[in-house]
Scaffold this active site. Structure first.
Site, PDB file in Angstrom:
ATOM      1  N   GLU A  47       0.826  -1.219   0.000  1.00 38.39           N
ATOM      2  CA  GLU A  47       0.000   0.000   0.000  1.00 38.39           C
ATOM      3  C   GLU A  47       0.853   1.259   0.000  1.00 38.39           C
ATOM      4  O   GLU A  47       1.912   1.311   0.603  1.00 38.39           O
ATOM      5  CB  GLU A  47      -0.928   0.020   1.219  1.00 38.39           C
ATOM      6  N   GLY A  48       0.314   2.283  -0.637  1.00 41.45           N
ATOM      7  CA  GLY A  48       1.023   3.554  -0.733  1.00 41.45           C
ATOM      8  C   GLY A  48       0.810   4.438   0.494  1.00 41.45           C
ATOM      9  O   GLY A  48       0.004   4.139   1.379  1.00 41.45           O
ATOM     10  N   PHE A  49       1.512   5.559   0.468  1.00 38.21           N
ATOM     11  CA  PHE A  49       1.560   6.477   1.606  1.00 38.21           C
ATOM     12  C   PHE A  49       0.174   6.984   2.014  1.00 38.21           C
ATOM     13  O   PHE A  49      -0.158   7.044   3.195  1.00 38.21           O
ATOM     14  CB  PHE A  49       2.444   7.669   1.205  1.00 38.21           C
ATOM     15  N   HIS A 285      -3.055  17.382  -9.865  1.00 39.29           N
ATOM     16  CA  HIS A 285      -2.304  16.182  -9.486  1.00 39.29           C
ATOM     17  C   HIS A 285      -2.482  15.190 -10.617  1.00 39.29           C
ATOM     18  O   HIS A 285      -3.579  14.638 -10.819  1.00 39.29           O
ATOM     19  CB  HIS A 285      -2.804  15.578  -8.164  1.00 39.29           C
ATOM     20  N   LEU A 286      -1.410  14.989 -11.339  1.00 38.37           N
ATOM     21  CA  LEU A 286      -1.434  14.103 -12.497  1.00 38.37           C
ATOM     22  C   LEU A 286      -0.714  12.816 -12.108  1.00 38.37           C
ATOM     23  O   LEU A 286       0.507  12.733 -12.140  1.00 38.37           O
ATOM     24  CB  LEU A 286      -0.713  14.795 -13.665  1.00 38.37           C
ATOM     25  N   ARG A 287      -1.532  11.824 -11.671  1.00 45.26           N
ATOM     26  CA  ARG A 287      -0.953  10.555 -11.232  1.00 45.26           C
ATOM     27  C   ARG A 287      -0.655   9.731 -12.464  1.00 45.26           C
ATOM     28  O   ARG A 287      -1.558   9.515 -13.295  1.00 45.26           O
ATOM     29  CB  ARG A 287      -1.958   9.878 -10.311  1.00 45.26           C
ATOM     30  N   ASP A 367       4.406  18.732  -2.637  1.00 40.08           N
ATOM     31  CA  ASP A 367       3.516  18.824  -3.802  1.00 40.08           C
ATOM     32  C   ASP A 367       2.058  18.913  -3.361  1.00 40.08           C
ATOM     33  O   ASP A 367       1.281  19.714  -3.894  1.00 40.08           O
ATOM     34  CB  ASP A 367       3.677  17.578  -4.692  1.00 40.08           C
ATOM     35  N   THR A 384      -5.623   8.121  -3.957  1.00 40.48           N
ATOM     36  CA  THR A 384      -5.724   8.581  -2.558  1.00 40.48           C
ATOM     37  C   THR A 384      -4.848   9.821  -2.357  1.00 40.48           C
ATOM     38  O   THR A 384      -5.093  10.610  -1.458  1.00 40.48           O
ATOM     39  CB  THR A 384      -5.312   7.479  -1.560  1.00 40.48           C
ATOM     40  N   PHE A 385      -3.842   9.983  -3.203  1.00 41.54           N
ATOM     41  CA  PHE A 385      -2.994  11.183  -3.167  1.00 41.54           C
ATOM     42  C   PHE A 385      -3.874  12.413  -3.464  1.00 41.54           C
ATOM     43  O   PHE A 385      -3.821  13.423  -2.762  1.00 41.54           O
ATOM     44  CB  PHE A 385      -1.893  11.024  -4.217  1.00 41.54           C
TER      45      PHE A 385
HETATM   46  O1  GFB Z   1       0.035   8.092  -2.153  1.00 42.20           O
HETATM   47  P1  GFB Z   1      -0.440   6.897  -2.836  1.00 42.20           P
HETATM   48  O2  GFB Z   1      -0.941   5.848  -1.970  1.00 42.20           O
HETATM   49  O3  GFB Z   1      -1.529   7.330  -3.888  1.00 42.20           O
HETATM   50  O4  GFB Z   1       0.753   6.320  -3.664  1.00 42.20           O
HETATM   51  P2  GFB Z   1      -2.453   6.519  -4.926  1.00 42.20           P
HETATM   52  C1  GFB Z   1       1.360   7.020  -4.712  1.00 42.20           C
HETATM   53  C2  GFB Z   1       2.773   7.486  -4.353  1.00 42.20           C
HETATM   54  O5  GFB Z   1       3.415   7.890  -5.565  1.00 42.20           O
HETATM   55  C3  GFB Z   1       2.805   8.698  -3.433  1.00 42.20           C
HETATM   56  C4  GFB Z   1       4.125   9.094  -5.381  1.00 42.20           C
HETATM   57  O6  GFB Z   1       2.756   8.420  -2.082  1.00 42.20           O
HETATM   58  C5  GFB Z   1       4.121   9.356  -3.877  1.00 42.20           C
HETATM   59  O7  GFB Z   1       5.225   8.706  -3.288  1.00 42.20           O
HETATM   60  N1  GFB Z   1       3.391  10.185  -6.049  1.00 42.20           N
HETATM   61  C6  GFB Z   1       2.179  10.125  -6.658  1.00 42.20           C
HETATM   62  C7  GFB Z   1       3.834  11.452  -6.166  1.00 42.20           C
HETATM   63  N2  GFB Z   1       1.834  11.330  -7.152  1.00 42.20           N
HETATM   64  C8  GFB Z   1       2.843  12.178  -6.870  1.00 42.20           C
HETATM   65  C9  GFB Z   1       3.066  13.564  -7.106  1.00 42.20           C
HETATM   66  O8  GFB Z   1       2.256  14.282  -7.684  1.00 42.20           O
HETATM   67  N3  GFB Z   1       4.223  14.092  -6.641  1.00 42.20           N
HETATM   68  C10 GFB Z   1       5.145  13.341  -5.988  1.00 42.20           C
HETATM   69  N4  GFB Z   1       6.263  13.948  -5.556  1.00 42.20           N
HETATM   70  N5  GFB Z   1       4.982  12.019  -5.754  1.00 42.20           N
HETATM   71  C11 GFB Z   1      -2.199   3.881  -5.121  1.00 42.20           C
HETATM   72  C12 GFB Z   1      -1.427   3.145  -4.071  1.00 42.20           C
HETATM   73  O9  GFB Z   1      -1.684   5.197  -5.226  1.00 42.20           O
HETATM   74  O10 GFB Z   1      -1.996   3.308  -6.380  1.00 42.20           O
HETATM   75  C13 GFB Z   1      -1.687   1.678  -4.142  1.00 42.20           C
HETATM   76  O11 GFB Z   1      -1.826   3.569  -2.793  1.00 42.20           O
HETATM   77  C14 GFB Z   1      -1.514   1.149  -5.547  1.00 42.20           C
HETATM   78  O12 GFB Z   1      -0.795   1.039  -3.299  1.00 42.20           O
HETATM   79  C15 GFB Z   1      -2.349   1.968  -6.490  1.00 42.20           C
HETATM   80  O13 GFB Z   1      -0.148   1.224  -5.925  1.00 42.20           O
HETATM   81  C16 GFB Z   1      -2.161   1.542  -7.926  1.00 42.20           C
HETATM   82  O14 GFB Z   1      -3.762   6.183  -4.341  1.00 42.20           O
HETATM   83  O15 GFB Z   1      -2.430   7.404  -6.116  1.00 42.20           O
END
Ligand code: GFB
Length: 425
Positions: A47-49, A285-287, A367, A384-385
C-alpha cells in the site's frame, strides 16, 4: 526523561478526553495513574503512503476509544521501503519516523502517539508482546455482518524462531532487532471499533500489534470524529515552510492574500466553504507511473490532459499552472510542451539536500501542500494522493467547486466528477 514526557502527554490527552467527553463514573482518577498500554499496527506492504494515512485514522479512532477505559498509546509505524519511493540517490528510505512528515503535537491533540523508537526505549526490551494478523474469512461471505474469530492463518509472513522461542517478522524494517512473543491470526469483518472489546477483555498484554490493519474499516466514515482525526494530521512545519516559500516565490501565493491562514491548533480551525480563496494558479495532481497501467481507463494521454488544463485555466482566468506528478521528467516536459507558451507551468523541483533530508515522501507532501493552496484543483480519479489534497482543501475552507474536479480519459465522455466529501464539525 523521555518516558516521563510520553507518559505526561498520554495522561494529558487521556484526561482531557475523559473529563470532557466521557462519563467514567468517577473512575477517571484511578485510571489516570495506570501505566499505558501500547497499540502498534502495520499495513499491507504494497500500500502507498496516502492509503496508510487513512489506516492511521481508523486506528487512531480506535485508540482514542480505548482511552475511555484506560491509558493507551498509539505507536506510529515507521515508514520503510514504500513501493512508490524509488529514488536511489537519497539514502535509505527506511525506518523513517513520523515526525519527518507530520506534526506530532498536532496528532497528540487527538490521541496519544509515540514513535516506534521511543516505544522501544520505554518498553526496555525489543519484543512486542502479541501480534494479531488480521485477515478476511477464508470461505468469503455472502452477508455482511460484524464479526471476528481467531482462525488458522491463511498466509503468515511471520516465522517462528525455535532458538529464541519468538516470532520473526518485518516489523517496519526493524526485522534484525525486534521479535514478537506471540502471534495469531484473526479473521475479521467489520469496523475498527469491533476490536475494542477484544483488546480490553481478551488480552492484557502491554503491547499489542495489529498487522494488516487496513482489513478493518472506518467506524463512521465522514462524521465529525473522522474529520477531527483528519484535521489533526497536519504536515510537519519544515515541509509546510518549503511549500509556502515556493508558493510565494513562483505562484504569487501567500496565506494572507489567499485567505488560507491556519489556526495554531486544528481544534480552533473551523471554516465555511468559500472562506478560502487560494493562490492565483490552477494545480493539477497528475498521477501516472503505475496508474497508467493499473487504471488505464482513468488516466488521459498527456495531450488530452494538457487540453483539459488549458480549458480550465482559461475558464477561471488563471495563467499559472502548477503540476504535481509522479511522471518521469520526459513526460512532464511533453505535457508542458502541449500546454504551450500561453501559460506559465511550474513543478516543484527540490534541491539535492532537500531530497536527502525529506526523501520521496517529503517531496510528495510538499507537492500536496502546494496543490492544497491553489485557487482551483484538479486531481486524478481514484488516487488517494488526490483525495488527501481534497480533504486538505475542505479543512482550509475552499468552495467545493474549486476542489472536487478530476481529469478524464479522452474516451470517458461522461467524465463524472469526484464525490464531494464535505467536512463535518
Ligand atoms: O500516495 P499513494 O498511496 O496514492 O501512492 P495513490 C502514490 C505514491 O506515488 C505517493 C508518489 O505516495 C508518492 O510517493 N506520487 C504520486 C507522487 N503522485 C505524486 C506527485 O504528484 N508528486 C510526488 N512527488 N509524488 C495507489 C497506491 O496510489 O496506487 C496503491 O496507494 C496502488 O498502493 C495503487 O499502488 C495503484 O492512491 O495514487
Amino acid at each position: 526523561v523521555l518516558s516521563l514526557f510520553l507518559l505526561v502527554c498520554t495522561l494529558r490527552v487521556f484526561s482531557e478526553h475523559s473529563e470532557h467527553e466521557h462519563d467514567l463514573n468517577g473512575a477517571s482518577e484511578d485510571l489516570k495513574y495506570r501505566e499505558p498500554r501500547y497499540l502498534l499496527y502495520d499495513v499491507n506492504p504494497g500500500e502507498g503512503f496516502n492509503l496508510r494515512r487513512d489506516v492511521y485514522m481508523r486506528i487512531a479512532v480506535l485508540v482514542r476509544s480505548l482511552n475511555e477505559d484506560g491509558p493507551w498509546t498509539l505507536v506510529l509505524p515507521p515508514w520503510s521501503r514504500l513501493y512508490h519511493w524509488r529514488s536511489r540517490d537519497v539514502g535509505p528510505q527506511e525506518r523513517i519516523p513520523w515526525s519527518l512528515f507530520f506534526d506530532l503535537d498536532s496528532l497528540r491533540e487527538f490521541v496519544p502517539v509515540m514513535e516506534f523508537h521511543e516505544f522501544l526505549e520505554v518498553n526496555k526490551k525489543n519484543t512486542i508482546d502479541e501480534v494479531y494478523y488480521l485477515q478476511h474469512y477464508k470461505e468469503g461471505w455472502d452477508k455482511w455482518e460484524e464479526k471476528m474469530d481467531k482462525r488458522p492463518c491463511i498466509t503468515n509472513p511471520y516465522d517462528w524462531n525455535p532458538e529464541s522461542q519468538h516470532w520473526y517478522g518485518w516489523f517496519f524494517g526493524y526485522n534484525d532487532e525486534v521479535e514478537a512473543l506471540k502471534m495469531e491470526c484473526i479473521s475479521v469483518m467489520g469496523h475498527a471499533g469491533i476490536l475494542k472489546p477484544f483488546l480490553l477483555k481478551n488480552t492484557s498484554a502491554r503491547s499489542v500489534m495489529l498487522d494488516r490493519a487496513e482489513t478493518v474499516l472506518h467506524d463512521r466514515y465522514g462524521d465529525a470524529v473522522f474529520w477531527q482525526v483528519r484535521r489533526s494530521m497536519r504536515f510537519s512545519k519544515q515541509l509546510r515552510d518549503i511549500g509556502d516559500a515556493f508558493r510565494a516565490e513562483f505562484l504569487d501565493s501567500t496565506d494572507a492574500k489567499d485567505k488560507t491562514v491556519v489556526e495554531k491548533s486544528w481544534k480552533n480551525m473551523k471554516r465555511k466553504h468559500g472562506d478560502a480563496l487560494g493562490g492565483p494558479y490552477l494545480a493539477v495532481h497528475l498521477r501516472r507511473a503505475d496508474f497508467v497501467r493499473v487504471r488505464e481507463k482513468d488516466v488521459p494521454s498527456l495531450k488530452f490532459a494538457a487540453k483539459q488544463l488549458k480549458d480550465l485555466a482559461e475558464k477561471h482566468s488563471l495563467n499559472k499552472i502548477f503540476v504535481a506528478t509522479d511522471a518521469p521528467m520526459d513526460e512532464y516536459k511533453l505535457l508542458k510542451g502541449y500546454i504551450g507558451d500561453s501559460y506559465e507551468v511550474f513543478k516543484f523541483e527540490p534541491t539535492k539536500q532537500m531530497r536527502k533530508d525529506f526523501k520521496d515522501g517529503g517531496v510528495a507532501i510538499i507537492d500536496q501542500w502546494i496543490c492544497a493552496h491553489a485557487r482551483l484543483f484538479v486531481g486524478t480519479r481514484e488516487s488517494t494522493f488526490s483525495f488527501r489534497i481534497q480533504d486538505e482543501r475542505e479543512i482550509l475552507g475552499f468552495n467545493p467547486d474549486m476542489t472536487f474536479n478530476r481529469l478524464c480519459h479522452e474516451k470517458d465522455k461522461k467524465c463524472e466528477q469526484p464525490t464531494r466529501w464535505h467536512i463535518e464539525y
